[in-house]
Design a protein around this motif. Sequence first.
Motif, PDB file in Angstrom:
ATOM      1  N   CYS A  47      -0.461  -0.887  -9.278  1.00 45.44           N
ATOM      2  CA  CYS A  47      -0.920   0.478  -9.565  1.00 45.44           C
ATOM      3  C   CYS A  47      -0.528   0.924 -10.966  1.00 45.44           C
ATOM      4  O   CYS A  47      -1.342   1.497 -11.697  1.00 45.44           O
ATOM      5  CB  CYS A  47      -0.342   1.443  -8.529  1.00 45.44           C
ATOM      6  N   TYR A  86      -6.631   1.903  -7.151  1.00 47.23           N
ATOM      7  CA  TYR A  86      -6.773   2.234  -5.734  1.00 47.23           C
ATOM      8  C   TYR A  86      -7.874   1.404  -5.077  1.00 47.23           C
ATOM      9  O   TYR A  86      -7.797   1.078  -3.896  1.00 47.23           O
ATOM     10  CB  TYR A  86      -7.052   3.736  -5.575  1.00 47.23           C
ATOM     11  N   LEU A 116      -6.293  -1.783  -4.201  1.00 43.52           N
ATOM     12  CA  LEU A 116      -5.480  -1.599  -3.001  1.00 43.52           C
ATOM     13  C   LEU A 116      -6.357  -1.605  -1.745  1.00 43.52           C
ATOM     14  O   LEU A 116      -5.962  -2.150  -0.708  1.00 43.52           O
ATOM     15  CB  LEU A 116      -4.697  -0.292  -3.081  1.00 43.52           C
ATOM     16  N   GLY A 120       2.667   1.469  -3.423  1.00 43.42           N
ATOM     17  CA  GLY A 120       1.711   1.626  -4.517  1.00 43.42           C
ATOM     18  C   GLY A 120       1.044   2.980  -4.520  1.00 43.42           C
ATOM     19  O   GLY A 120       0.893   3.614  -5.576  1.00 43.42           O
ATOM     20  N   ILE A 121       0.634   3.452  -3.354  1.00 39.43           N
ATOM     21  CA  ILE A 121      -0.067   4.737  -3.280  1.00 39.43           C
ATOM     22  C   ILE A 121       0.869   5.894  -3.594  1.00 39.43           C
ATOM     23  O   ILE A 121       0.568   6.759  -4.417  1.00 39.43           O
ATOM     24  CB  ILE A 121      -0.702   4.923  -1.890  1.00 39.43           C
ATOM     25  N   GLY A 147       3.076  -3.741  -5.266  1.00 39.60           N
ATOM     26  CA  GLY A 147       2.197  -2.581  -5.255  1.00 39.60           C
ATOM     27  C   GLY A 147       2.446  -1.648  -6.413  1.00 39.60           C
ATOM     28  O   GLY A 147       1.505  -1.097  -7.013  1.00 39.60           O
ATOM     29  N   LEU A 166       0.829  -1.199   0.000  1.00 39.33           N
ATOM     30  CA  LEU A 166       0.000   0.000   0.000  1.00 39.33           C
ATOM     31  C   LEU A 166       0.866   1.252   0.000  1.00 39.33           C
ATOM     32  O   LEU A 166       0.612   2.204  -0.741  1.00 39.33           O
ATOM     33  CB  LEU A 166      -0.911   0.011   1.228  1.00 39.33           C
TER      34      LEU A 166
END
Length: 215
Positions: A175, A189, A192, A33-34, A171, A30
Amino acid sequence: MKHSPWTTSKLLHTSTVWKMVVSLGVMELLSLGIMTNFMPRMLQIVSDGAPVYTQAEVIPMLAIAGLVACVGSVLCGLLDAKVGPKKAIIITYFIAIISLVLNISAGMVAEGGNKGLATGLFFASLPFLAIMLGGAANYLVSLANTIWGRYGFPAAYRVLKPLVAVVGAIGITICGGVGNSPAGYGMAYTILAVLAVIGTIVMFTVDDTQVGRNL
């Protein structure tokens, strides 16, 4: 000199190891990836055929997230010390889920044409995101030490760290791959968020009873 009975083979045949790999790996997933896809995710949001946000508008959001993450790391450490690593991880997961829900909702609102409300939701998501970012890298050490103790920790960490890192690295792939497909970053998202729920459930099943020795 005392030695740990926890060999690599024994650890790899322990369910707790694999549950930690999944749950803590997803938390790292997370985080990577974010943050690595925050800018393209924001720039991809379109309303009436035109981009809603510019790079100049997104950079302050990233700056705020980075600054608050420094505080988030301290807060997660205090939470860990107060309630223990397992409970702290679960609480941090709930925080991450709140951040993702706010972010996804903001994207939908922005695409609907209400940029003011969307921007408010995006900024509201940042403290939650930052707290998750601050704690993601810290919990592996704490939980491994809690379970395997002083003498078992080195062996457990050597096994866990690379496996968690592999899961975390996925991640960026999720994404980037989904975000650049027709599905877009909104779907990335959402995936995720689903993984965050799975990571939370798995952590609930982790037995954090100490099995190693401190003395």
